[in-house]
Motif scaffolding. Structure first.
Motif, PDB file in Angstrom:
ATOM      1  N   VAL A  59       0.862  -1.388   0.063  1.00 17.38           N
ATOM      2  CA  VAL A  59       0.054  -0.338  -0.034  1.00 17.38           C
ATOM      3  C   VAL A  59       0.754   1.453   0.105  1.00 17.38           C
ATOM      4  CG1 VAL A  59      -1.659   1.492   1.732  1.00 17.38           C
ATOM      5  CG2 VAL A  59      -1.530  -1.498   1.160  1.00 17.38           C
ATOM      6  N   LYS A  60       0.554   2.187  -0.656  1.00 14.76           N
ATOM      7  CA  LYS A  60       0.890   3.037  -0.805  1.00 14.76           C
ATOM      8  C   LYS A  60      -0.041   4.649  -0.349  1.00 14.76           C
ATOM      9  CE  LYS A  60       4.084   6.567  -3.711  1.00 14.76           C
ATOM     10  NZ  LYS A  60       4.430   7.088  -5.129  1.00 14.76           N
ATOM     11  N   VAL A  61       0.906   5.271   0.817  1.00 14.82           N
ATOM     12  CA  VAL A  61       0.216   6.846   1.224  1.00 14.82           C
ATOM     13  C   VAL A  61       0.505   7.571   0.156  1.00 14.82           C
ATOM     14  CG1 VAL A  61      -0.380   8.483   2.976  1.00 14.82           C
ATOM     15  CG2 VAL A  61      -0.383   6.014   3.693  1.00 14.82           C
ATOM     16  N   ASN A  62      -0.862   8.526  -0.904  1.00 16.01           N
ATOM     17  CA  ASN A  62      -0.694   9.119  -1.794  1.00 16.01           C
ATOM     18  C   ASN A  62      -0.837  10.483  -1.409  1.00 16.01           C
ATOM     19  OD1 ASN A  62       0.210   7.594  -3.621  1.00 16.01           O
ATOM     20  ND2 ASN A  62      -1.543   7.121  -4.682  1.00 16.01           N
ATOM     21  N   SER A  63      -1.616  10.894  -0.638  1.00 12.87           N
ATOM     22  CA  SER A  63      -2.161  11.948   0.452  1.00 12.87           C
ATOM     23  C   SER A  63      -2.632  12.170   1.862  1.00 12.87           C
ATOM     24  CB  SER A  63      -2.760  12.818  -0.934  1.00 12.87           C
ATOM     25  OG  SER A  63      -4.086  12.766  -1.333  1.00 12.87           O
ATOM     26  N   LEU A  64      -2.684  13.108   2.286  1.00 11.82           N
ATOM     27  CA  LEU A  64      -2.953  12.897   3.075  1.00 11.82           C
ATOM     28  C   LEU A  64      -2.946  14.184   4.313  1.00 11.82           C
ATOM     29  CD1 LEU A  64      -2.634  10.131   6.783  1.00 11.82           C
ATOM     30  CD2 LEU A  64      -2.584  13.149   6.759  1.00 11.82           C
ATOM     31  N   ASN A  65      -4.232  14.436   4.323  1.00 13.55           N
ATOM     32  CA  ASN A  65      -5.081  15.917   5.307  1.00 13.55           C
ATOM     33  C   ASN A  65      -5.622  15.760   6.453  1.00 13.55           C
ATOM     34  OD1 ASN A  65      -3.978  17.701   3.214  1.00 13.55           O
ATOM     35  ND2 ASN A  65      -6.001  16.630   1.799  1.00 13.55           N
ATOM     36  N   VAL A  66      -5.035  15.994   7.301  1.00 17.11           N
ATOM     37  CA  VAL A  66      -6.119  16.135   9.252  1.00 17.11           C
ATOM     38  C   VAL A  66      -7.062  17.343   8.938  1.00 17.11           C
ATOM     39  CG1 VAL A  66      -3.767  14.776   9.763  1.00 17.11           C
ATOM     40  CG2 VAL A  66      -3.405  17.382   9.604  1.00 17.11           C
ATOM     41  N   TYR A  67      -8.531  16.952   9.654  1.00 13.97           N
ATOM     42  CA  TYR A  67      -8.896  18.077  10.259  1.00 13.97           C
ATOM     43  C   TYR A  67      -9.267  17.709  11.673  1.00 13.97           C
ATOM     44  CZ  TYR A  67     -12.253  14.494   8.276  1.00 13.97           C
ATOM     45  OH  TYR A  67     -12.760  13.095   7.856  1.00 13.97           O
ATOM     46  N   LYS A  68     -10.232  18.384  12.064  1.00 14.71           N
ATOM     47  CA  LYS A  68     -11.207  18.746  12.997  1.00 14.71           C
ATOM     48  C   LYS A  68     -12.460  18.783  12.513  1.00 14.71           C
ATOM     49  CE  LYS A  68      -7.474  21.046  15.782  1.00 14.71           C
ATOM     50  NZ  LYS A  68      -6.613  19.993  16.385  1.00 14.71           N
ATOM     51  N   GLU A  69     -13.096  17.931  13.445  1.00 14.41           N
ATOM     52  CA  GLU A  69     -14.479  17.612  13.571  1.00 14.41           C
ATOM     53  C   GLU A  69     -15.464  18.410  14.825  1.00 14.41           C
ATOM     54  OE1 GLU A  69     -17.273  16.552  11.095  1.00 14.41           O
ATOM     55  OE2 GLU A  69     -15.725  16.309   9.886  1.00 14.41           O
ATOM     56  N   PHE A  70     -15.932  18.792  14.416  1.00 16.43           N
ATOM     57  CA  PHE A  70     -16.513  19.105  16.077  1.00 16.43           C
ATOM     58  C   PHE A  70     -17.725  18.720  15.886  1.00 16.43           C
ATOM     59  CE2 PHE A  70     -14.000  23.069  14.336  1.00 16.43           C
ATOM     60  CZ  PHE A  70     -13.054  22.963  15.472  1.00 16.43           C
ATOM     61  N   LEU A 129     -12.868  16.912  17.717  1.00 19.16           N
ATOM     62  CA  LEU A 129     -12.095  15.472  17.455  1.00 19.16           C
ATOM     63  C   LEU A 129     -11.313  15.432  15.417  1.00 19.16           C
ATOM     64  CD1 LEU A 129     -15.077  13.265  16.772  1.00 19.16           C
ATOM     65  CD2 LEU A 129     -13.814  13.247  18.633  1.00 19.16           C
ATOM     66  N   ASP A 130      -9.581  14.960  16.083  1.00 19.76           N
ATOM     67  CA  ASP A 130      -8.854  14.897  15.256  1.00 19.76           C
ATOM     68  C   ASP A 130      -9.045  13.860  14.021  1.00 19.76           C
ATOM     69  OD1 ASP A 130      -8.094  17.123  16.602  1.00 19.76           O
ATOM     70  OD2 ASP A 130      -7.079  15.626  17.396  1.00 19.76           O
ATOM     71  N   TYR A 131      -8.875  14.195  13.594  1.00 23.72           N
ATOM     72  CA  TYR A 131      -9.116  12.929  11.905  1.00 23.72           C
ATOM     73  C   TYR A 131      -8.234  13.112  10.933  1.00 23.72           C
ATOM     74  CZ  TYR A 131     -13.564  11.856  13.424  1.00 23.72           C
ATOM     75  OH  TYR A 131     -14.639  10.719  13.735  1.00 23.72           O
ATOM     76  N   ALA A 132      -8.054  11.644  10.469  1.00 22.04           N
ATOM     77  CA  ALA A 132      -6.807  11.627   8.895  1.00 22.04           C
ATOM     78  C   ALA A 132      -7.481  11.584   7.808  1.00 22.04           C
ATOM     79  CB  ALA A 132      -5.453  11.768   9.413  1.00 22.04           C
ATOM     80  N   ARG A 133      -7.565  12.083   6.293  1.00 19.88           N
ATOM     81  CA  ARG A 133      -8.326  11.374   5.234  1.00 19.88           C
ATOM     82  C   ARG A 133      -6.964  11.305   4.908  1.00 19.88           C
ATOM     83  NH1 ARG A 133     -11.794  15.907   4.305  1.00 19.88           N
ATOM     84  NH2 ARG A 133     -13.584  14.685   4.973  1.00 19.88           N
ATOM     85  N   PHE A 134      -7.109  10.510   3.601  1.00 21.28           N
ATOM     86  CA  PHE A 134      -5.650   9.727   2.994  1.00 21.28           C
ATOM     87  C   PHE A 134      -6.132   9.458   1.695  1.00 21.28           C
ATOM     88  CE2 PHE A 134      -6.197   7.140   6.914  1.00 21.28           C
ATOM     89  CZ  PHE A 134      -5.781   5.651   6.892  1.00 21.28           C
ATOM     90  N   ASN A 135      -5.618   8.327   0.761  1.00 22.08           N
ATOM     91  CA  ASN A 135      -5.755   8.338  -0.783  1.00 22.08           C
ATOM     92  C   ASN A 135      -4.853   7.708  -0.251  1.00 22.08           C
ATOM     93  OD1 ASN A 135      -6.129   7.776  -3.201  1.00 22.08           O
ATOM     94  ND2 ASN A 135      -6.987   9.799  -4.217  1.00 22.08           N
ATOM     95  N   ASP A 181     -15.261   5.668   9.424  1.00 31.52           N
ATOM     96  CA  ASP A 181     -16.584   7.028   8.896  1.00 31.52           C
ATOM     97  C   ASP A 181     -16.240   7.946  10.050  1.00 31.52           C
ATOM     98  OD1 ASP A 181     -17.202   5.970   6.338  1.00 31.52           O
ATOM     99  OD2 ASP A 181     -18.549   5.085   7.019  1.00 31.52           O
ATOM    100  N   PRO A 182     -15.978   9.264   9.644  1.00 26.10           N
ATOM    101  CA  PRO A 182     -15.879  10.320  10.788  1.00 26.10           C
ATOM    102  C   PRO A 182     -17.231  10.178  11.864  1.00 26.10           C
ATOM    103  CG  PRO A 182     -15.198  11.112   8.766  1.00 26.10           C
ATOM    104  CD  PRO A 182     -15.677   9.874   8.055  1.00 26.10           C
ATOM    105  N   VAL A 183     -17.252  10.872  12.552  1.00 21.27           N
ATOM    106  CA  VAL A 183     -18.893  11.181  13.486  1.00 21.27           C
ATOM    107  C   VAL A 183     -19.991  11.732  12.617  1.00 21.27           C
ATOM    108  CG1 VAL A 183     -19.473  11.338  16.166  1.00 21.27           C
ATOM    109  CG2 VAL A 183     -17.609  10.256  15.329  1.00 21.27           C
ATOM    110  N   LYS A 184     -20.361  11.218  12.643  1.00 23.84           N
ATOM    111  CA  LYS A 184     -21.989  12.358  12.165  1.00 23.84           C
ATOM    112  C   LYS A 184     -22.476  12.888  13.522  1.00 23.84           C
ATOM    113  CE  LYS A 184     -20.855  11.140   7.752  1.00 23.84           C
ATOM    114  NZ  LYS A 184     -19.586  11.418   7.305  1.00 23.84           N
ATOM    115  N   LYS A 185     -23.280  13.882  13.412  1.00 19.40           N
ATOM    116  CA  LYS A 185     -24.043  14.636  13.964  1.00 19.40           C
ATOM    117  C   LYS A 185     -24.856  13.957  14.439  1.00 19.40           C
ATOM    118  CE  LYS A 185     -21.933  19.525  13.842  1.00 19.40           C
ATOM    119  NZ  LYS A 185     -20.738  19.204  13.340  1.00 19.40           N
ATOM    120  N   ASP A 186     -25.419  13.720  15.719  1.00 19.12           N
ATOM    121  CA  ASP A 186     -26.784  13.644  15.805  1.00 19.12           C
ATOM    122  C   ASP A 186     -27.952  14.384  15.643  1.00 19.12           C
ATOM    123  OD1 ASP A 186     -25.385  11.050  17.287  1.00 19.12           O
ATOM    124  OD2 ASP A 186     -25.799  12.006  19.652  1.00 19.12           O
TER     125      ASP A 186
END
Length: 193
Positions: free
Chosen positions: A115-126, A132-138, A180-185
């Protein structure tokens, strides 16, 4: 003719003697280590905290995926496999039996060998009052013949915990991988009777 042969032999011996005596003194690895310091060896690169987190997260994702493919390529019942599995668990804050379920299922079904990680971005969800800290990667999956099986976008939730012994140092752990990122209630809008 004898004179030419003697001259050639003398010339070859002279060249061999000169080449043996002209060896440069090579510095051994031990001497290089002994005389080196971080200032000369490694360039100082300034990163802001987001770049550092992005870089560390990409490295951790790649390491975990490499260990996963290595584990899946083995018998899964040897001491080496159990060591690899414990290494994989060390990447998680609180690993349990379901930690690797989604990851192993996907890698096994596609018969992924690397497996090769092509790109990765970190982001925050409230979520409510939490951040909450998340990473989305390709990712790009490869089979045993190093042929691409496709690219896939995945998410992982991570946490940085400060170490009590050393100030300004953090430990990196995944909380959830291939999630999957946490979905809001919220109640879905629809027809109710």
């Amino acid at each position: 003719m004898k004179r030419i042969n003697n001259f050639l032999i003398f010339a070859l011996l002279f060249l061999a003697f000169v080449s043996c005596n002209n060896k440069k003194r090579e510095v051994s690895d031990l001497d290089m280590l002994r005389n080196s310091n971080n200032v000369k060896s490694y360039p100082a690169v300034q990163m802001d905290s987001m770049q550092a987190i992005n870089s560390i997260t990409k490295q951790k994702v790649q390491e975990l995926l490499d260990l996963s493919t290595l584990y899946l390529s083995g018998n899964r019942n040897t001491e080496v496999d159990s060591f690899i599995y414990s290494q994989m668990e060390s990447y998680f804050h609180k690993p349990d039996s379901a930690t690797f379920k989604n990851l192993f299922r996907e890698l096994d079904s596609l018969k992924v060998k690397s497996v090769k990680v092509n790109s990765l971005n970190v982001y925050k969800e409230f979520y409510k009052k939490d951040t909450l800290d998340y990473a989305r990667f390709n990712l790009e999956y490869f089979d045993a013949k190093n042929k691409s099986l496709g690219t896939f976008e995945k998410n992982a939730q991570y946490i940085l915990l400060s170490t009590p012994m050393i100030k300004k140092e953090f430990k990196f752990y995944f909380l959830d991988f291939y999630s999957d990122p946490v979905k809001k209630d919220s109640t879905s809008v629809g027809v109710t009777k």
